[in-house]
Design an enzyme around this catalytic site. Structure first.
Site, PDB file in Angstrom:
ATOM      1  N   HIS A   1       0.908   5.287   0.950  1.00  0.00           N
ATOM      2  CA  HIS A   1       0.248   6.253   1.724  1.00  0.00           C
ATOM      3  C   HIS A   1       0.099   7.542   1.137  1.00  0.00           C
ATOM      4  O   HIS A   1       1.165   8.024   0.572  1.00  0.00           O
ATOM      5  CB  HIS A   1       0.973   6.412   3.144  1.00  0.00           C
ATOM      6  CG  HIS A   1       0.935   5.480   4.081  1.00  0.00           C
ATOM      7  ND1 HIS A   1      -0.030   5.441   5.261  1.00  0.00           N
ATOM      8  CD2 HIS A   1       1.672   4.226   3.958  1.00  0.00           C
ATOM      9  CE1 HIS A   1       0.437   4.281   6.033  1.00  0.00           C
ATOM     10  NE2 HIS A   1       1.344   3.570   5.349  1.00  0.00           N
TER      11      HIS A   1
ATOM     12  N   HIS B   1       0.897  -1.295  -0.082  1.00  0.00           N
ATOM     13  CA  HIS B   1       0.088  -0.153   0.037  1.00  0.00           C
ATOM     14  C   HIS B   1       0.729   1.231   0.002  1.00  0.00           C
ATOM     15  O   HIS B   1       2.062   1.189   0.520  1.00  0.00           O
ATOM     16  CB  HIS B   1      -0.750  -0.039   1.161  1.00  0.00           C
ATOM     17  CG  HIS B   1      -0.143  -0.148   2.650  1.00  0.00           C
ATOM     18  ND1 HIS B   1       0.162  -1.217   3.055  1.00  0.00           N
ATOM     19  CD2 HIS B   1       0.093   0.735   3.415  1.00  0.00           C
ATOM     20  CE1 HIS B   1       0.872  -1.298   4.127  1.00  0.00           C
ATOM     21  NE2 HIS B   1       0.721   0.207   4.484  1.00  0.00           N
TER      22      HIS B   1
HETATM   23  P1  AMP Z   1       1.764   0.552   7.377  1.00  0.00           P
HETATM   24  O1  AMP Z   1       2.237   0.802   8.684  1.00  0.00           O
HETATM   25  O2  AMP Z   1       2.822   1.280   6.092  1.00  0.00           O
HETATM   26  O3  AMP Z   1       1.937  -0.956   7.211  1.00  0.00           O
HETATM   27  O4  AMP Z   1       0.358   1.243   7.446  1.00  0.00           O
HETATM   28  C1  AMP Z   1      -0.829   0.460   7.650  1.00  0.00           C
HETATM   29  C2  AMP Z   1      -1.710   1.322   7.655  1.00  0.00           C
HETATM   30  O5  AMP Z   1      -3.213   0.757   7.416  1.00  0.00           O
HETATM   31  C3  AMP Z   1      -1.852   2.129   9.097  1.00  0.00           C
HETATM   32  O6  AMP Z   1      -1.627   3.633   8.846  1.00  0.00           O
HETATM   33  C4  AMP Z   1      -3.392   1.879   9.630  1.00  0.00           C
HETATM   34  O7  AMP Z   1      -3.992   3.055  10.140  1.00  0.00           O
HETATM   35  C5  AMP Z   1      -4.045   1.599   8.293  1.00  0.00           C
HETATM   36  N1  AMP Z   1      -5.066   0.546   8.497  1.00  0.00           N
HETATM   37  C6  AMP Z   1      -5.039  -0.826   9.032  1.00  0.00           C
HETATM   38  N2  AMP Z   1      -6.253  -1.385   9.076  1.00  0.00           N
HETATM   39  C7  AMP Z   1      -7.098  -0.673   8.502  1.00  0.00           C
HETATM   40  C8  AMP Z   1      -8.582  -0.643   7.779  1.00  0.00           C
HETATM   41  N3  AMP Z   1      -9.329  -1.622   8.160  1.00  0.00           N
HETATM   42  N4  AMP Z   1      -9.044   0.298   6.991  1.00  0.00           N
HETATM   43  C9  AMP Z   1      -8.111   1.335   6.955  1.00  0.00           C
HETATM   44  N5  AMP Z   1      -6.957   1.496   7.265  1.00  0.00           N
HETATM   45  C10 AMP Z   1      -6.387   0.436   7.930  1.00  0.00           C
END
Ligand code: AMP
Ligand code: ZN
Length: 135
Positions: free
Chosen positions: A102, A100
């Site tokens: 950001h 993903h």
């Molecule tokens: P990372 O630390 O780059 O793996 O980012 C994971 C991101 O996913 C974090 O910013 C979380 O807040 C976000 N996240 C986790 N679960 C969900 C969800 N169900 N819906 C939307 N965002 C999510």
């Protein structure tokens, strides 16, 4: 699809998310714990862990959607400045192991400090690592 992967389940419509854009291979939704107004995640619908295993075309699709969102947010939110970030692997801080990107809209004086700090220990000769990379 990996049934234990939260982003696969969002892509499959099994888990709710605030989806802001979608096409056949890519999806964008608001981060549930935003660090700024409009903080968004862009994912390929197919499951890839990180930057090493995502195919080039899928990575390009994610970046194309990120670019379109930037234009949309400039229009709708009045924010035209962004950090676009991606973490691959535990050591890099990745917590959800489905690729993903950001999209973090930024405002002057929003108090966020996202840029990486320089590492004094590594301020040595960059030629050595250059030689390892290019041979
Ligand atoms: P990372 O630390 O780059 O793996 O980012 C994971 C991101 O996913 C974090 O910013 C979380 O807040 C976000 N996240 C986790 N679960 C969900 C969800 N169900 N819906 C939307 N965002 C999510
Ligand atoms: Zn997944």
């Amino acid at each position: 699809m990996a049934s234990d992967c939260i982003f696969c389940r969002i892509a499959a419509g099994e888990v709710d998310a605030l989806v802001v854009a979608e096409d056949d291979r890519t999806m964008a939704f608001l981060d549930s714990s935003p660090i700024s107004e409009g903080h968004t995640l862009v994912i390929p619908k197919a499951h890839y862990k990180g930057i090493v295993d995502i195919p080039e075309e899928e990575a390009a699709g994610v970046m194309t959607m990120a670019k379109r969102l930037a234009m949309l947010y400039e229009n709708r939110l009045g924010i035209g400045e962004f950090n676009v970030m991606q973490s691959s692997g535990k050591a890099a801080g990745q917590t959800v192991f489905h690729f993903h990107m950001h999209i973090v809209p930024r405002r002057t004086d929003d108090g966020l400090s996202l840029w990486l700090h320089k590492n004094e220990r590594l301020r040595t000769d960059i030629r050595e690592v250059y030689r390892k990379i290019v041979g």
